[in-house]
Design an enzyme around this catalytic site. Structure first.
Site, short mmCIF file in Angstrom:
data_model
loop_
_atom_site.label_atom_id
_atom_site.label_comp_id
_atom_site.label_asym_id
_atom_site.label_seq_id
_atom_site.Cartn_x
_atom_site.Cartn_y
_atom_site.Cartn_z
CB THR A 100 -6.05 9.59 14.11
OG1 THR A 100 -6.34 9.86 12.75
CG2 THR A 100 -6.11 10.90 14.91
CE LYS A 154 -7.31 13.04 11.79
NZ LYS A 154 -8.25 12.91 10.70
CE LYS A 172 -8.18 7.78 17.48
NZ LYS A 172 -7.79 6.85 16.43
P1 NAD Z 1 -11.45 0.37 11.98
O1 NAD Z 1 -11.80 0.00 13.38
O2 NAD Z 1 -12.45 0.15 10.90
O3 NAD Z 1 -10.11 -0.42 11.54
C1 NAD Z 1 -9.06 -0.74 12.40
C2 NAD Z 1 -8.57 -2.14 12.03
O4 NAD Z 1 -7.43 -2.46 12.82
C3 NAD Z 1 -9.62 -3.24 12.28
O5 NAD Z 1 -9.84 -3.98 11.10
C4 NAD Z 1 -8.98 -4.08 13.40
O6 NAD Z 1 -9.31 -5.46 13.31
C5 NAD Z 1 -7.52 -3.83 13.14
N1 NAD Z 1 -6.67 -4.09 14.30
C6 NAD Z 1 -6.85 -3.72 15.59
N2 NAD Z 1 -5.81 -4.13 16.35
C7 NAD Z 1 -4.96 -4.77 15.51
C8 NAD Z 1 -3.71 -5.42 15.70
N3 NAD Z 1 -3.13 -5.48 16.90
N4 NAD Z 1 -3.10 -5.95 14.62
C9 NAD Z 1 -3.69 -5.90 13.39
N5 NAD Z 1 -4.88 -5.29 13.16
C10 NAD Z 1 -5.50 -4.74 14.22
O7 NAD Z 1 -10.98 1.89 12.03
P2 NAD Z 1 -10.82 2.91 10.80
O8 NAD Z 1 -12.07 3.71 10.67
O9 NAD Z 1 -10.26 2.19 9.64
O10 NAD Z 1 -9.74 3.91 11.41
C11 NAD Z 1 -8.35 3.58 11.44
C12 NAD Z 1 -7.58 4.81 11.88
O11 NAD Z 1 -7.84 5.87 10.95
C13 NAD Z 1 -7.96 5.33 13.25
O12 NAD Z 1 -6.80 5.76 13.91
C14 NAD Z 1 -8.90 6.50 12.93
O13 NAD Z 1 -8.91 7.48 13.94
C15 NAD Z 1 -8.29 7.02 11.65
N6 NAD Z 1 -9.21 7.76 10.76
C16 NAD Z 1 -10.44 7.25 10.47
C17 NAD Z 1 -11.29 7.97 9.62
C18 NAD Z 1 -12.66 7.44 9.27
O14 NAD Z 1 -13.46 8.20 8.69
N7 NAD Z 1 -13.00 6.19 9.56
C19 NAD Z 1 -10.88 9.19 9.07
C20 NAD Z 1 -9.58 9.66 9.36
C21 NAD Z 1 -8.77 8.93 10.21
#
Ligand code: NAD
Length: 289
Positions: free
Chosen positions: A93, A168, A243
């Protein structure tokens, strides 16, 4: 297919596992060792760098925290490293402007790219029941759809590049505002002496009905089982709602669109988050009303 998966966190971990389960050769990369271990346990091959993960793949899927990281990963490690013509799917997102900018960079370098953010939380990511809203040209959508369908229950083409992100944040702005409205409505009903289950039974069949009430009721013991019945744990974290509301406010400002209810929801969630509630479910905001 050979699919690189970058960003194996709460969401990406389960999504990559579902692609591996569907029979793809999933080549995974994350900065966190714990995420890589989980990916290996779920049938993915892990790599020490994103560049190695994307070498020779048919498609790249990313699930990263924000637009700045998406832009840096694609410009430094994907474009020019993945085979030209590969399909790029960013499911993070992020802001609409960055999504459009990265898609334009990708297309200029000879790739097909879609923005494909998701609705549904960690449980849906693990279960493969996410909803994808997709922005990009029709032929790129057609190529992306079967891959996304293996991680979700619905894949919808929202329009050109950036349209997935636009859908979204519009959806989540409505969700944030409707949750606050649902919470304050139940508190008023309580003050007016109504039994809350009775009010639920009435309003869920009347014109006030909305998803925040009937699928995600913020009152413990009323309606279906929700995070409210579990001490507001799990579900959709307040920090993530904030966010998305901030992204919506930035987009509204850039578009010159007045969004007074979304703006007020953003203020209320910012205060709730600042009070140390970033990790609790967003429906817990009822406690402040
Ligand atoms: P998270 O923080 O658990 O996962 C993000 C991952 O990206 C981490 O494992 C981190 O180590 C990795 N990362 C960061 N920088 C990196 C890089 N340069 N190279 C490789 N890996 C890297 O977050 P999440 O909850 O999995 O969310 C991910 C996305 O999904 C976000 O954009 C969030 O807004 C969206 N989202 C989350 C949810 C939810 O319920 N958690 C729901 C809908 C959308």
């Amino acid at each position: 297919m050979k699919i690189a998966f970058i960003g194996l966190g709460n969401m990406g971990g389960g999504m990559a596992a579902n692609l591996a389960k569907a029979g793809h050769d999933v080549r995974a990369f994350d900065l966190a060792e714990g995420a890589l271990e989980r990916a290996r346990a779920n049938g993915c091959t892990t790599f020490a760098t994103a560049r190695e993960a994307v070498a020779g793949v048919d498609a790249v899927v990313s699930m990263l925290p924000n637009g700045a990281i998406v832009k840096s990963v694609y410009s430094a490690d994907v474009l020019g490293q993945a085979p030209v013509g590969a399909l790029l799917l960013d499911c993070s997102t992020i802001d609409v402007a960055t999504a459009r900018e990265v898609a334009a960079m990708a297309e200029a370098a000879g790739y097909r790219m879609v923005d494909a953010p998701v609705s549904g939380g960690i449980a849906a990511a693990n279960a493969g029941t996410l909803t994808f809203m997709v922005g990009g040209p029709a032929d790129s959508f057609a190529a992306a759809e079967p891959i996304l369908a293996q991680m979700g229950k619905a894949v919808i083409h929202a329009g050109e590049s950036g349209a997935g992100q636009a859908a979204k944040i519009c959806n989540n702005m409505l969700l944030g505002a409707s949750m606050v409205a649902t919470c304050e409505t139940f508190k008023l009903a309580e003050r007016l002496g109504l039994d809350l289950q009775t009010f639920y039974d009435i309003s869920s069949k009347a014109s006030g009905q909305c998803w925040s009430m009937t699928s995600y009721c913020p009152v413990p013991g009323v309606g279906p089982t929700t995070p409210a019945d579990n001490g507001y744990q799990g579900g959709f974290a307040t920090a993530l709602m904030l966010k998305d509301l901030k992204l919506a406010m930035a987009a509204a400002q850039a578009a010159g669109a007045p969004v007074p209810m979304g703006h007020r929801a953003e203020e209320l969630y910012a205060a709730f988050d600042a009070a140390g509630n970033g990790g609790v479910d967003f429906s817990a905001i009822i406690k402040t009303l």
